[in-house]
Design a protein around this motif. Sequence first.
Motif, PDB file in Angstrom:
ATOM      1  N   GLN A  76     -40.634 -54.289 120.704  1.00  0.00           N
ATOM      2  CA  GLN A  76     -40.714 -53.463 119.166  1.00  0.00           C
ATOM      3  C   GLN A  76     -39.370 -52.519 118.717  1.00  0.00           C
ATOM      4  OE1 GLN A  76     -42.956 -49.973 121.529  1.00  0.00           O
ATOM      5  NE2 GLN A  76     -45.221 -50.829 120.811  1.00  0.00           N
ATOM      6  N   GLU A 128     -44.099 -41.004 119.891  1.00  0.00           N
ATOM      7  CA  GLU A 128     -44.714 -41.865 119.207  1.00  0.00           C
ATOM      8  C   GLU A 128     -46.745 -42.299 118.981  1.00  0.00           C
ATOM      9  OE1 GLU A 128     -43.563 -46.861 119.812  1.00  0.00           O
ATOM     10  OE2 GLU A 128     -44.278 -45.399 121.696  1.00  0.00           O
ATOM     11  N   VAL A 129     -46.667 -42.548 118.003  1.00  0.00           N
ATOM     12  CA  VAL A 129     -48.292 -42.826 117.964  1.00  0.00           C
ATOM     13  C   VAL A 129     -48.444 -44.674 117.291  1.00  0.00           C
ATOM     14  CG1 VAL A 129     -49.401 -40.700 117.837  1.00  0.00           C
ATOM     15  CG2 VAL A 129     -48.163 -41.987 115.910  1.00  0.00           C
ATOM     16  N   ILE A 130     -48.894 -44.971 118.083  1.00  0.00           N
ATOM     17  CA  ILE A 130     -49.679 -46.811 117.386  1.00  0.00           C
ATOM     18  C   ILE A 130     -52.039 -46.670 116.993  1.00  0.00           C
ATOM     19  CG2 ILE A 130     -49.873 -48.960 117.325  1.00  0.00           C
ATOM     20  CD1 ILE A 130     -47.708 -48.950 119.779  1.00  0.00           C
ATOM     21  N   GLN A 180     -54.880 -47.603 113.997  1.00  0.00           N
ATOM     22  CA  GLN A 180     -55.532 -48.655 113.428  1.00  0.00           C
ATOM     23  C   GLN A 180     -55.855 -47.696 112.323  1.00  0.00           C
ATOM     24  OE1 GLN A 180     -58.788 -50.518 115.673  1.00  0.00           O
ATOM     25  NE2 GLN A 180     -57.134 -52.463 115.053  1.00  0.00           N
ATOM     26  N   GLU A 188     -43.680 -48.968 110.937  1.00  0.00           N
ATOM     27  CA  GLU A 188     -43.794 -50.543 111.472  1.00  0.00           C
ATOM     28  C   GLU A 188     -45.706 -51.052 111.166  1.00  0.00           C
ATOM     29  OE1 GLU A 188     -41.932 -52.408 114.011  1.00  0.00           O
ATOM     30  OE2 GLU A 188     -41.951 -50.608 115.728  1.00  0.00           O
ATOM     31  N   ASP A 189     -45.378 -51.990 110.419  1.00  0.00           N
ATOM     32  CA  ASP A 189     -46.834 -52.381 110.526  1.00  0.00           C
ATOM     33  C   ASP A 189     -47.092 -53.317 111.856  1.00  0.00           C
ATOM     34  OD1 ASP A 189     -47.811 -51.419 108.401  1.00  0.00           O
ATOM     35  OD2 ASP A 189     -47.409 -52.331 106.747  1.00  0.00           O
ATOM     36  N   LEU A 190     -47.709 -53.278 112.325  1.00  0.00           N
ATOM     37  CA  LEU A 190     -48.214 -53.749 113.482  1.00  0.00           C
ATOM     38  C   LEU A 190     -49.089 -54.973 113.409  1.00  0.00           C
ATOM     39  CD1 LEU A 190     -47.787 -51.323 116.575  1.00  0.00           C
ATOM     40  CD2 LEU A 190     -46.003 -53.537 115.169  1.00  0.00           C
ATOM     41  N   ARG A 244     -52.932 -52.512 112.675  1.00  0.00           N
ATOM     42  CA  ARG A 244     -52.162 -51.372 114.185  1.00  0.00           C
ATOM     43  C   ARG A 244     -50.995 -50.662 112.753  1.00  0.00           C
ATOM     44  NH1 ARG A 244     -51.182 -53.329 119.408  1.00  0.00           N
ATOM     45  NH2 ARG A 244     -50.174 -54.740 117.465  1.00  0.00           N
ATOM     46  N   ARG A 300     -47.279 -48.515 113.636  1.00  0.00           N
ATOM     47  CA  ARG A 300     -46.199 -48.029 115.025  1.00  0.00           C
ATOM     48  C   ARG A 300     -45.738 -46.377 114.283  1.00  0.00           C
ATOM     49  NH1 ARG A 300     -40.885 -49.628 117.413  1.00  0.00           N
ATOM     50  NH2 ARG A 300     -41.363 -48.483 119.336  1.00  0.00           N
ATOM     51  N   LEU A 352     -42.715 -43.640 115.065  1.00  0.00           N
ATOM     52  CA  LEU A 352     -42.315 -42.946 116.475  1.00  0.00           C
ATOM     53  C   LEU A 352     -40.877 -42.172 115.705  1.00  0.00           C
ATOM     54  CD1 LEU A 352     -40.858 -44.326 119.655  1.00  0.00           C
ATOM     55  CD2 LEU A 352     -39.063 -45.355 118.575  1.00  0.00           C
TER      56      LEU A 352
END
Length: 171
Positions: A4, A25-27, A29, A123-125, A129, A131, A133
Amino acid sequence: MTTQNAIEWPEKYLPGTGDNFVSNEVIVQGPTAAAVWHHLTDTSEWEGYYDNVADISFPQGGGPELKDGLVFSFGTFGFPPLDARVVRFQAPAEGVPGRLSWTARQDGTPEERLDVLHAWLVEDLPGGRVRILTQETQIGQPAAALAAERPNPMLNGHQAWLDGLVRAAAQ
C-alpha cells in the motif's frame, strides 16, 4: 503480495516525533477515489458531512476548492480558527493516489501555540474499492493536552470525518 502507498512526511512532522499523532483509515467498496476527492477538496462540502469543522474562510481569496498553496482558515476541536496552507495537492489518477496535505498554525503563548500537518491519501484499489488514509502530527502544548484525553478526541474526530466523507462520496 500487495504493497500500500504511504503518506510522505516532511522531517519536521515525522510521526512519533511531535506531541500528538493519529492515523485513521477506511477501505470500502462503492465510492471512487475521484468522488471522495471531490468531497474532500471542496471545503463547501465539509460542514455537510463533518460536524467538527466551522468558520472556513479564505483570507487571501480563492476557495472553496483546495489547491496547492491555497491559504485558508477553519475552526476545529474547539480551537479558534487555525491558519492553514495547502502544501501538497495531487489529484488521484489511474495508478496514482491522491495526496493532500496542509499545515495549520495557531500563534500565541507557549500554552496556545500549535503547529500541525494533516495529510490525506485517497486511492482506488482493485475490486471497486477505495482506500482513504488520513494522518496528522501536531506539535505544541495544546497538542500534548489533546493527546492525553481519553477517549482520544482527534482519533475519534478524524474517524467521524472519514465516515462522513465515505457517506457523502457514496451518494
